[in-house]
Design a protein around this motif. Structure first.
Motif, mmCIF file in Angstrom:
data_model
loop_
_atom_site.group_PDB
_atom_site.id
_atom_site.type_symbol
_atom_site.label_atom_id
_atom_site.label_comp_id
_atom_site.label_asym_id
_atom_site.label_seq_id
_atom_site.Cartn_x
_atom_site.Cartn_y
_atom_site.Cartn_z
ATOM 1 N N ARG A 194 -8.863 0.854 -1.623
ATOM 2 C CA ARG A 194 -8.523 2.168 -1.070
ATOM 3 C C ARG A 194 -9.292 2.330 0.236
ATOM 4 O O ARG A 194 -10.407 1.833 0.371
ATOM 5 C CB ARG A 194 -8.921 3.297 -2.024
ATOM 6 N N SER A 220 0.835 -1.196 0.000
ATOM 7 C CA SER A 220 0.000 0.000 0.000
ATOM 8 C C SER A 220 0.869 1.245 0.000
ATOM 9 O O SER A 220 2.032 1.201 0.388
ATOM 10 C CB SER A 220 -0.918 0.018 1.223
ATOM 11 N N ARG A 241 0.485 5.705 0.638
ATOM 12 C CA ARG A 241 -0.336 6.781 1.191
ATOM 13 C C ARG A 241 -1.004 7.557 0.051
ATOM 14 O O ARG A 241 -0.393 7.809 -0.970
ATOM 15 C CB ARG A 241 0.521 7.717 2.035
ATOM 16 N N THR A 244 -5.986 9.921 7.291
ATOM 17 C CA THR A 244 -5.003 9.204 6.497
ATOM 18 C C THR A 244 -5.711 8.341 5.457
ATOM 19 O O THR A 244 -6.764 7.764 5.733
ATOM 20 C CB THR A 244 -4.089 8.289 7.353
ATOM 21 N N GLN A 303 -4.955 5.290 2.463
ATOM 22 C CA GLN A 303 -4.035 4.301 1.910
ATOM 23 C C GLN A 303 -4.704 3.690 0.692
ATOM 24 O O GLN A 303 -5.938 3.584 0.630
ATOM 25 C CB GLN A 303 -3.742 3.185 2.912
ATOM 26 N N GLN A 304 -3.884 3.280 -0.261
ATOM 27 C CA GLN A 304 -4.416 2.573 -1.425
ATOM 28 C C GLN A 304 -3.413 1.518 -1.849
ATOM 29 O O GLN A 304 -2.230 1.618 -1.546
ATOM 30 C CB GLN A 304 -4.726 3.523 -2.566
#
Length: 152
Positions: free
Chosen positions: A88, A6, A8, A143, A145-146
């Motif tokens: 995501r 992952s 950011r 935050t 994440q993906q």
């Protein structure tokens, strides 16, 4: 086992993912060693201010839930999606602030017009027996994440 890395998300990617609203999961910190009080929820998101808006339902049997939202407790909100491009998610933490008619200022009213809180029926009681209250989350932390390689 597949190695899924992952990365950011940028603020622009977070705003695009959150859109004007959707669904996710809210968790309230509880006292003691008990688990958090966690429920599915719909949300509205205002990219201009970075704030989340929630419509919480409280029914006649929800005394514990009412206590949680009436106290200043830390919450976590998570929204997640998986598409053909990968997964995501965004996590926001902070405290809820109730939006009452008497405390509704023009900036909050404008922001609430920009959001779209989907109406999702996940209630144990008939909606006509529920009290709906509106809250805003100004995140202390946000935050995203993906899955690596899913950015534009």
């Amino acid at each position: 086992m597949e190695d899924v890395r992952s990365v950011r998300m940028s603020p622009e990617e977070q705003n695009e993912f959150l859109g004007r609203g959707g669904t996710g999961v809210i968790s309230f910190d509880t006292s003691g060693d008990g688990p958090p009080y966690t429920r599915p929820i719909s949300y509205g998101y205002d990219a201009e201010t970075g704030n989340f808006y929630f419509r919480l339902a409280v029914g006649p049997e929800d005394a514990g839930k009412k206590d949680l939202i009436d106290e200043d407790r830390e919450i976590s909100f998570v929204t997640y999606d998986e598409t053909d491009r990968g997964w995501r998610s965004v996590i926001a933490t902070g405290s809820l602030e109730e939006i009452t008619k008497s405390a509704l200022d023009s900036k909050v009213a404008e922001a609430m017009q920009r959001v779209k809180i989907p109406f999702v029926d996940v209630y144990d009681s008939h909606p006509l027996t529920l009290e709906f209250r509106f809250f805003r989350l100004i995140p202390d932390e946000l935050t995203g994440q993906q899955q690596a390689g899913t950015g534009e």
